[in-house]
Design a protein around this motif. Sequence first.
Motif, PDB file in Angstrom:
ATOM      1  N   ALA A 195       2.231   5.027  -0.741  1.00  0.00           N
ATOM      2  CA  ALA A 195       1.338   6.385  -0.722  1.00  0.00           C
ATOM      3  C   ALA A 195       2.505   7.484  -1.372  1.00  0.00           C
ATOM      4  O   ALA A 195       3.596   7.219  -1.397  1.00  0.00           O
ATOM      5  CB  ALA A 195       0.976   6.744   0.340  1.00  0.00           C
ATOM      6  N   ALA A 196       1.610   8.592  -1.512  1.00  0.00           N
ATOM      7  CA  ALA A 196       2.791   9.546  -2.140  1.00  0.00           C
ATOM      8  C   ALA A 196       3.684   9.563  -3.082  1.00  0.00           C
ATOM      9  O   ALA A 196       3.231   8.897  -4.142  1.00  0.00           O
ATOM     10  CB  ALA A 196       3.025  10.378  -1.020  1.00  0.00           C
ATOM     11  N   ARG A 197       4.950   9.638  -3.117  1.00  0.00           N
ATOM     12  CA  ARG A 197       5.761   9.443  -4.031  1.00  0.00           C
ATOM     13  C   ARG A 197       6.231   7.966  -4.409  1.00  0.00           C
ATOM     14  O   ARG A 197       6.408   7.784  -5.639  1.00  0.00           O
ATOM     15  CB  ARG A 197       7.371  10.158  -3.823  1.00  0.00           C
ATOM     16  N   ASP A 198       6.114   7.172  -3.577  1.00  0.00           N
ATOM     17  CA  ASP A 198       6.208   5.830  -3.731  1.00  0.00           C
ATOM     18  C   ASP A 198       4.986   5.409  -4.768  1.00  0.00           C
ATOM     19  O   ASP A 198       5.346   4.650  -5.727  1.00  0.00           O
ATOM     20  CB  ASP A 198       6.064   4.873  -2.556  1.00  0.00           C
ATOM     21  N   PHE A 232       6.540  13.708 -13.325  1.00  0.00           N
ATOM     22  CA  PHE A 232       5.201  13.120 -12.659  1.00  0.00           C
ATOM     23  C   PHE A 232       5.470  12.523 -11.179  1.00  0.00           C
ATOM     24  O   PHE A 232       5.165  12.952 -10.287  1.00  0.00           O
ATOM     25  CB  PHE A 232       4.193  12.358 -13.403  1.00  0.00           C
ATOM     26  N   THR A 259       7.412  15.490  -9.442  1.00  0.00           N
ATOM     27  CA  THR A 259       6.523  16.660  -8.703  1.00  0.00           C
ATOM     28  C   THR A 259       5.223  16.429  -8.550  1.00  0.00           C
ATOM     29  O   THR A 259       4.456  17.495  -7.860  1.00  0.00           O
ATOM     30  CB  THR A 259       6.664  17.910  -9.866  1.00  0.00           C
ATOM     31  N   GLY A 260       4.725  15.243  -8.820  1.00  0.00           N
ATOM     32  CA  GLY A 260       3.262  15.148  -8.824  1.00  0.00           C
ATOM     33  C   GLY A 260       2.392  15.768  -9.699  1.00  0.00           C
ATOM     34  O   GLY A 260       1.195  15.319  -9.792  1.00  0.00           O
ATOM     35  N   GLU A 261       2.956  16.313 -10.948  1.00  0.00           N
ATOM     36  CA  GLU A 261       2.131  17.143 -11.788  1.00  0.00           C
ATOM     37  C   GLU A 261       2.534  16.387 -13.159  1.00  0.00           C
ATOM     38  O   GLU A 261       3.597  16.044 -13.407  1.00  0.00           O
ATOM     39  CB  GLU A 261       2.584  18.736 -11.939  1.00  0.00           C
ATOM     40  N   GLN A 319      -4.068   4.307   6.032  1.00  0.00           N
ATOM     41  CA  GLN A 319      -4.969   3.797   4.814  1.00  0.00           C
ATOM     42  C   GLN A 319      -6.644   4.131   5.251  1.00  0.00           C
ATOM     43  O   GLN A 319      -7.134   4.672   4.161  1.00  0.00           O
ATOM     44  CB  GLN A 319      -5.100   2.508   4.661  1.00  0.00           C
ATOM     45  N   GLU A 356       5.537  13.365   3.856  1.00  0.00           N
ATOM     46  CA  GLU A 356       5.887  12.491   2.825  1.00  0.00           C
ATOM     47  C   GLU A 356       6.356  11.253   3.441  1.00  0.00           C
ATOM     48  O   GLU A 356       6.113  10.143   3.096  1.00  0.00           O
ATOM     49  CB  GLU A 356       6.925  12.978   1.764  1.00  0.00           C
ATOM     50  N   ARG A 379       3.325   7.181  -6.765  1.00  0.00           N
ATOM     51  CA  ARG A 379       3.383   7.840  -8.009  1.00  0.00           C
ATOM     52  C   ARG A 379       4.525   7.225  -8.840  1.00  0.00           C
ATOM     53  O   ARG A 379       4.112   6.951  -9.927  1.00  0.00           O
ATOM     54  CB  ARG A 379       3.699   9.316  -7.725  1.00  0.00           C
ATOM     55  N   PHE A 425      -1.910  12.640   0.482  1.00  0.00           N
ATOM     56  CA  PHE A 425      -1.668  11.150   0.197  1.00  0.00           C
ATOM     57  C   PHE A 425      -1.132  10.965  -1.003  1.00  0.00           C
ATOM     58  O   PHE A 425      -0.270   9.955  -1.280  1.00  0.00           O
ATOM     59  CB  PHE A 425      -3.046  10.229   0.398  1.00  0.00           C
ATOM     60  N   PHE A 426      -1.420  11.848  -1.818  1.00  0.00           N
ATOM     61  CA  PHE A 426      -0.819  11.847  -3.253  1.00  0.00           C
ATOM     62  C   PHE A 426       0.422  12.676  -3.622  1.00  0.00           C
ATOM     63  O   PHE A 426       1.624  12.273  -4.334  1.00  0.00           O
ATOM     64  CB  PHE A 426      -1.847  12.009  -4.253  1.00  0.00           C
ATOM     65  N   ASN A 427       0.233  13.879  -3.109  1.00  0.00           N
ATOM     66  CA  ASN A 427       1.553  14.661  -3.264  1.00  0.00           C
ATOM     67  C   ASN A 427       1.763  15.779  -2.108  1.00  0.00           C
ATOM     68  O   ASN A 427       1.731  16.913  -2.549  1.00  0.00           O
ATOM     69  CB  ASN A 427       1.464  15.417  -4.612  1.00  0.00           C
ATOM     70  N   PRO A 428       2.354  15.219  -1.149  1.00  0.00           N
ATOM     71  CA  PRO A 428       2.295  16.086   0.050  1.00  0.00           C
ATOM     72  C   PRO A 428       3.382  17.220  -0.021  1.00  0.00           C
ATOM     73  O   PRO A 428       4.288  16.825  -0.995  1.00  0.00           O
ATOM     74  CB  PRO A 428       2.622  15.430   1.384  1.00  0.00           C
ATOM     75  N   ILE A 464       3.681   9.579   5.576  1.00  0.00           N
ATOM     76  CA  ILE A 464       2.664   9.067   4.630  1.00  0.00           C
ATOM     77  C   ILE A 464       3.122   7.660   3.986  1.00  0.00           C
ATOM     78  O   ILE A 464       2.516   6.505   3.789  1.00  0.00           O
ATOM     79  CB  ILE A 464       2.029   9.876   3.556  1.00  0.00           C
ATOM     80  N   GLN A 470       0.901  -1.173  -0.004  1.00  0.00           N
ATOM     81  CA  GLN A 470       0.060   0.025   0.089  1.00  0.00           C
ATOM     82  C   GLN A 470       0.754   1.200  -0.045  1.00  0.00           C
ATOM     83  O   GLN A 470       0.945   2.269   1.021  1.00  0.00           O
ATOM     84  CB  GLN A 470      -1.050  -0.191   1.301  1.00  0.00           C
TER      85      GLN A 470
END
Lengths: 218, 269
Positions: A74-77, A207, A210-212, B225, B261, A79, B252-255, B264, A72
Motif C-alpha cells: 500500500a501507499a508508497r510501496d 510519482f 510524491t504520489g503526484e 485491506q 504511511e 506506488r 491508502f495511496f498517498n498518506p 498502512i 498487498q
Amino acid sequence: MTRQHLAQELDSIRSQVLSMSLLIVENLRKARECVINSDPSLISEIKRTDLEIDALQLSIEDSVTMLIATQQPAARDLREMVALIKILDNLERIGDYAVHFAKASKILAEDPFPRPLDRLIRMSQTCETMLDEAIKAYLNQNESLAVASAEKDDVIDRDHKAFLNEILSLMVDNPARAGQAFKLIQTSTYLERLGDHVTNITEAIVFIITGEHKELNA
Amino acid sequence: MNETTAPSVVNQNTSLILEIPDPVLRFKNTSIWYGANEAVKSVSMGIKNHAITAIIGPSGCGKSTLLRSINRMNDLIPDCHVTGNIYYHDNDIYDKNLDPVLLRRHIGMVFQKPNPFAKSIYQNIAWGAKINGYKGNLDQLVEESLRQAALWDEVKDKLHKSAFALSGGQQQRLCIARAIALKPDILLLDEPTSALDPISTAKIESLLEELKKFFTIIIVTHNMQQAGRISDYTAFMLTGDLVEYNETKKIFFNPTDERTESYISGRFG
C-alpha cells in the motif's frame, strides 16, 4: 519492523533495476565508441547485452507482479511497484535505442562522414548522464535529482534540432549523401526519443516520492 | 433527543484531518478515560452520512473505545468517562438528559463475534423489535430485515430453527439484520469479520456496501485491506491520537503522515 520479506524483496528488485540500468549505460557508452571510431565491431556484443537487458526486464516485472499478489503493498510501496512497471518498460526501450545508435557506425564505416559528429556524440553523452542521474534519483528517492535529470532533455532537444539543420544543409550542398544523411537523422531522432524515455522514468520516480503525476520538461 | 446547538468542529490539523461538511456525527475534542488513563486523546472529526468510515490502528490505539463511545456502550465500563463532546446531528450524546437506550435505537451495533440470541432466527429479529415497541407487521419486518442483510434466501425455509444452527457468517449477517430491523441511522461494527472465513467476509463486505445506501456505517477493523476495499473514509489512530483522517483512497495511496504511511505499509502494528 514487520514486513521484512517485503522490504528484502524490494531491495532485491532495486538492485536488479540498478544492474539493468548499468548494462544499458554500458551499451550506450559502447555504442558511442562505435560511432566515434566508425567501427561496428562492438555491435554484436551490444546486441547480446540487449538480450540480457530484455530478459532482466521480464524477470523484474515478474518479481514485482508476484510481490503485489502476495504482499498487498500500500501507499508508497504500491506506488513504487506500479511505477516500476513503467520504469522497466522505458528502460527496455532505451536499451533498444542504444542498439540503433550503435548501428550508425555501420554506415559511417562504409563511407566516412565528411563533417564532425560532435553534436550527435554530445547528445549520447547527455543521454548517459540523464539515465545515470535518473537511476541515482530512484535509488536514493531524490526528487530534485530526478527533476535535474529531466531538465537535461532540453539540451538533447536543442542539439537534435541543431544537428538536423547541419545535416539538412549538407544534403543541400551534397545531394549524393542524402541516403547516409537520412540514416544519421534517424539516429539523432533515436537519441532525442531516448531522452524522452528517461524523462518518463524521472516522472515515475517523482510519482513514487510524491504520489503526484507531474509533467517534467513538458 | 435533547436539542442543543453544536459548535463547528475545530480540527487539530487541517492538512491531516479532513473536514466533513454536514456530518451526521461529530467528535469535538473527545477524550475517553479509563480512570486516569486517557485512551482517546482529544479527537475532533466528522462522520459523513451514508458512507462507510473505517477506523484503523494497532491494538490499544483507542479505535474500539472511540467506536463504543458513539452509542455510549462505554457507560457500562466502570471508571470510563468522556470529556469533550460527541454530537449526533445537533444532540450531545453525553448530555445527562439523553436516554442511552433511545440513542442505541438510532445507533445500532454489531460486535466482533456473532452473538445471536438463543432463540429462533425469526425471534432474533422480532424480539428486539417488540421490546423496542414495534407495532407493525412482524413477519414483514423479519423478511425485510433478512433481505436487507442478504440472508433471506438462505434462511426463509427455516425461520423457526435455532439461530445457532447457522454458520458463523450467517450468524453475523443475522446480527446485522437484527440491528437494522430497528431502523437505526448509524450502524457501528467492531471488527465484524475477524472471526469469519474469507467467503463469509466477502459476503459481509458486499452487504455493507449495499447497506450504506440506507445507513451511515462506522467500522473498526484490524484488516487494512478490508478498510481499503469497503470504506469511503479512513481514520488512523495511534496511542489514542487521531493521526490522520481522509478519503480512503488518499490514506491508502498517498498518506500525509509518516506514521500512517508506516502503518498502512505494514511496517508496524
